[in-house]
Design a protein around this motif. Structure first.
Motif, PDB file in Angstrom:
ATOM      1  N   MET A   1       0.819  -1.189   0.000  1.00  0.00           N
ATOM      2  CA  MET A   1       0.000   0.000   0.000  1.00  0.00           C
ATOM      3  C   MET A   1       0.864   1.254   0.000  1.00  0.00           C
ATOM      4  O   MET A   1       0.518   2.242  -0.624  1.00  0.00           O
ATOM      5  N   ARG A   2       1.977   1.217   0.698  1.00  0.00           N
ATOM      6  CA  ARG A   2       2.862   2.372   0.777  1.00  0.00           C
ATOM      7  C   ARG A   2       3.453   2.712  -0.587  1.00  0.00           C
ATOM      8  O   ARG A   2       3.679   3.886  -0.896  1.00  0.00           O
ATOM      9  N   GLU A   3       3.683   1.697  -1.410  1.00  0.00           N
ATOM     10  CA  GLU A   3       4.272   1.934  -2.726  1.00  0.00           C
ATOM     11  C   GLU A   3       3.316   2.691  -3.641  1.00  0.00           C
ATOM     12  O   GLU A   3       3.745   3.422  -4.534  1.00  0.00           O
ATOM     13  N   ILE A   4       2.013   2.519  -3.421  1.00  0.00           N
ATOM     14  CA  ILE A   4       1.027   3.186  -4.279  1.00  0.00           C
ATOM     15  C   ILE A   4       1.097   4.700  -4.086  1.00  0.00           C
ATOM     16  O   ILE A   4       1.025   5.473  -5.045  1.00  0.00           O
ATOM     17  N   PHE A   5       1.245   5.158  -2.845  1.00  0.00           N
ATOM     18  CA  PHE A   5       1.236   6.586  -2.533  1.00  0.00           C
ATOM     19  C   PHE A   5       2.617   7.232  -2.541  1.00  0.00           C
ATOM     20  O   PHE A   5       2.746   8.405  -2.204  1.00  0.00           O
ATOM     21  N   THR A   6       3.658   6.528  -2.930  1.00  0.00           N
ATOM     22  CA  THR A   6       5.022   7.030  -2.803  1.00  0.00           C
ATOM     23  C   THR A   6       5.278   8.317  -3.588  1.00  0.00           C
ATOM     24  O   THR A   6       5.776   9.295  -3.049  1.00  0.00           O
ATOM     25  N   GLY A   7       4.917   8.383  -4.836  1.00  0.00           N
ATOM     26  CA  GLY A   7       5.254   9.543  -5.648  1.00  0.00           C
ATOM     27  C   GLY A   7       4.183  10.624  -5.673  1.00  0.00           C
ATOM     28  O   GLY A   7       4.330  11.615  -6.383  1.00  0.00           O
ATOM     29  N   LEU A   8       3.123  10.463  -4.913  1.00  0.00           N
ATOM     30  CA  LEU A   8       2.008  11.406  -4.964  1.00  0.00           C
ATOM     31  C   LEU A   8       2.199  12.553  -3.982  1.00  0.00           C
ATOM     32  O   LEU A   8       2.854  12.409  -2.961  1.00  0.00           O
ATOM     33  N   PRO A   9       1.618  13.712  -4.275  1.00  0.00           N
ATOM     34  CA  PRO A   9       1.713  14.844  -3.348  1.00  0.00           C
ATOM     35  C   PRO A   9       0.961  14.560  -2.049  1.00  0.00           C
ATOM     36  O   PRO A   9       0.093  13.690  -1.986  1.00  0.00           O
ATOM     37  N   TRP A  10       1.266  15.354  -1.017  1.00  0.00           N
ATOM     38  CA  TRP A  10       0.671  15.128   0.307  1.00  0.00           C
ATOM     39  C   TRP A  10      -0.837  15.305   0.302  1.00  0.00           C
ATOM     40  O   TRP A  10      -1.552  14.609   1.014  1.00  0.00           O
ATOM     41  N   TRP A  11      -1.346  16.230  -0.522  1.00  0.00           N
ATOM     42  CA  TRP A  11      -2.779  16.510  -0.488  1.00  0.00           C
ATOM     43  C   TRP A  11      -3.600  15.365  -1.046  1.00  0.00           C
ATOM     44  O   TRP A  11      -4.772  15.217  -0.718  1.00  0.00           O
ATOM     45  N   VAL A  12      -2.982  14.546  -1.888  1.00  0.00           N
ATOM     46  CA  VAL A  12      -3.706  13.378  -2.409  1.00  0.00           C
ATOM     47  C   VAL A  12      -3.911  12.369  -1.283  1.00  0.00           C
ATOM     48  O   VAL A  12      -5.005  11.823  -1.107  1.00  0.00           O
ATOM     49  N   LYS A  13      -2.859  12.161  -0.490  1.00  0.00           N
ATOM     50  CA  LYS A  13      -2.940  11.184   0.608  1.00  0.00           C
ATOM     51  C   LYS A  13      -3.856  11.653   1.728  1.00  0.00           C
ATOM     52  O   LYS A  13      -4.635  10.873   2.272  1.00  0.00           O
ATOM     53  N   TRP A  14      -3.747  12.932   2.087  1.00  0.00           N
ATOM     54  CA  TRP A  14      -4.410  13.416   3.300  1.00  0.00           C
ATOM     55  C   TRP A  14      -5.704  14.176   3.053  1.00  0.00           C
ATOM     56  O   TRP A  14      -6.432  14.460   4.001  1.00  0.00           O
ATOM     57  N   VAL A  15      -6.009  14.531   1.800  1.00  0.00           N
ATOM     58  CA  VAL A  15      -7.243  15.269   1.512  1.00  0.00           C
ATOM     59  C   VAL A  15      -8.117  14.506   0.519  1.00  0.00           C
ATOM     60  O   VAL A  15      -9.281  14.204   0.810  1.00  0.00           O
ATOM     61  N   ALA A  16      -7.571  14.190  -0.639  1.00  0.00           N
ATOM     62  CA  ALA A  16      -8.386  13.604  -1.700  1.00  0.00           C
ATOM     63  C   ALA A  16      -8.888  12.199  -1.355  1.00  0.00           C
ATOM     64  O   ALA A  16     -10.062  11.898  -1.565  1.00  0.00           O
TER      65      ALA A  16
END
Length: 70
Positions: A1-16
């Motif tokens: 699961m961590r590999e999916i969010f690795t290159g994404l900006p913080w707002w995708v993980k924590w907001v979107a």
């Protein structure tokens, strides 16, 4: 699961992602919360009614304690 969010900006993980989860599962979450609140209300109502019944029974039987029968 961590590999999916690795290159994404913080707002995708924590907001979107949480917003999408609320949109998708919002009805289910509201149903569960509503059920729990309703259950808590019914439990409190039950406790209040049983407490009131015990109070009334003790109040009326306190004056007739010399009498052993109902």
């Amino acid at each position: 699961m961590r590999e999916i969010f690795t290159g994404l900006p913080w707002w995708v993980k924590w907001v979107a992602v949480p917003v999408i989860a609320l949109v998708v599962f919002g009805g289910l979450i509201a149903t569960v919360v509503g059920f729990l609140i309703g259950l808590l209300f019914k439990l409190l109502l039950f406790v209040a009614l049983v407490g009131g019944l015990i109070y009334v029974v003790r109040k009326f039987t306190a004056g007739t304690s010399s009498r052993g029968d109902w």
